[in-house]
Design a protein around this motif. Structure first.
Motif, mmCIF file in Angstrom:
data_model
loop_
_atom_site.group_PDB
_atom_site.id
_atom_site.type_symbol
_atom_site.label_atom_id
_atom_site.label_comp_id
_atom_site.label_asym_id
_atom_site.label_seq_id
_atom_site.Cartn_x
_atom_site.Cartn_y
_atom_site.Cartn_z
ATOM 1 N N GLY A 53 41.838 35.789 39.417
ATOM 2 C CA GLY A 53 40.693 34.661 38.689
ATOM 3 C C GLY A 53 39.832 35.765 39.518
ATOM 4 O O GLY A 53 38.517 35.942 39.069
ATOM 5 N N SER A 54 39.789 35.503 40.889
ATOM 6 C CA SER A 54 38.651 35.575 41.770
ATOM 7 C C SER A 54 39.835 36.661 42.529
ATOM 8 O O SER A 54 40.756 35.875 43.480
ATOM 9 C CB SER A 54 37.824 35.083 42.165
ATOM 10 N N LYS A 55 38.573 37.001 44.043
ATOM 11 C CA LYS A 55 39.447 37.779 45.597
ATOM 12 C C LYS A 55 40.241 36.049 45.619
ATOM 13 O O LYS A 55 40.625 36.941 46.971
ATOM 14 C CB LYS A 55 37.884 38.464 45.787
ATOM 15 N N GLU A 56 39.260 35.303 46.021
ATOM 16 C CA GLU A 56 39.869 34.037 46.768
ATOM 17 C C GLU A 56 40.690 33.575 46.189
ATOM 18 O O GLU A 56 41.675 33.264 46.843
ATOM 19 C CB GLU A 56 38.376 33.215 46.208
ATOM 20 N N ASP A 57 40.946 33.700 45.081
ATOM 21 C CA ASP A 57 42.631 33.456 44.313
ATOM 22 C C ASP A 57 43.618 34.189 45.233
ATOM 23 O O ASP A 57 44.719 34.257 45.333
ATOM 24 C CB ASP A 57 42.572 33.702 42.863
ATOM 25 N N LEU A 58 43.083 35.153 45.201
ATOM 26 C CA LEU A 58 44.262 36.818 46.022
ATOM 27 C C LEU A 58 44.783 36.019 46.964
ATOM 28 O O LEU A 58 45.307 35.923 47.495
ATOM 29 C CB LEU A 58 43.615 38.271 46.142
ATOM 30 N N LEU A 59 43.614 35.433 48.179
ATOM 31 C CA LEU A 59 43.511 35.264 49.095
ATOM 32 C C LEU A 59 44.684 33.707 49.738
ATOM 33 O O LEU A 59 45.083 33.158 49.886
ATOM 34 C CB LEU A 59 42.398 34.772 49.898
ATOM 35 N N GLN A 60 44.312 33.179 47.995
ATOM 36 C CA GLN A 60 45.353 31.965 48.486
ATOM 37 C C GLN A 60 46.459 31.789 47.827
ATOM 38 O O GLN A 60 47.588 31.492 48.753
ATOM 39 C CB GLN A 60 44.684 30.631 47.048
#
Length: 197
Positions: A53-60
């Motif tokens: 859903g987002s770059k943050e989701d990739l980080l997680q």
């Protein structure tokens, strides 16, 4: 890592994660754009948002995938039909090896975890706590049975070991004098020595 193409057989989510991991490690999470990630992965922004859903989701997910692997392996060690000291030593060594094998992921996470939203941060912490609790249960099993000393509280024993594990990304180098397994053996032996009655 070379750019990947649709015909190379690597699924898009794995290509995105590989590209994000490399870029986050090289440039930092905050300095990496979504455009750079999709270009490095050889996909469109639409593909990224289809899977994440987002770059943050990739980080997680960078951290969560390593934690899932480690949890699966810990569960197998903990459930094995072996003496508790062998199960704990195997688990203690394994988390070192799997962390070193995924050193970029670990470094990215500890450097960038503050970028996660409170909700995602809470999710990751809950997953990590579940891992630590299962590990602590092995320590407590050994303490209850008298195999390990109870002089040091089990929480402190777990914090001691994982403090070393979480610090690996700051000093371990693949071209250094110790292999991942040698580091794992040393740290697991230190843990077991600290628990001897």
């Amino acid at each position: 890592m070379p750019r990947t193409t649709d015909g190379n057989g690597i699924p898009v989510p794995q290509r995105l994660l590989a590209a994000a991991t490399r870029l986050f490690a090289e440039q930092g999470y905050g300095s990496t754009s979504v455009q750079e990630i999709v270009e490095a992965a050889g996909v469109t922004k639409g593909a990224l948002y289809h899977y994440f859903g987002s770059k943050e989701d990739l980080l997680q997910e960078v951290y969560a995938r390593v934690l899932r692997l480690q949890q699966e392996r810990l569960d197998a060690f903990a459930d094995a039909d072996e003496p508790v000291e062998r199960r704990l030593r195997a688990a203690a060594a394994d988390v070192v090896v799997t962390t070193i094998d995924n050193l970029d992921d670990a470094a990215i996470f500890f450097r960038s975890m503050h970028h996660l939203s409170p909700e995602k941060n809470k999710q990751v912490r809950a997953e990590r706590r579940r891992y630590h609790e299962r590990f602590r249960a092995l320590v407590e099993e050994g303490q209850r049975s008298g195999v390990f000393t109870s002089a040091t509280p089990s929480d402190l024993v777990v914090d001691y070991h994982f403090g070393s594990v979480h610090h690996l990304s700051t000093w371990y180098r693949p071209d250094g004098p110790l292999t991942p397994q040698q580091v794992a053996d040393h740290l697991a032996d230190l843990l077991l020595r600290a628990l001897r009655p």
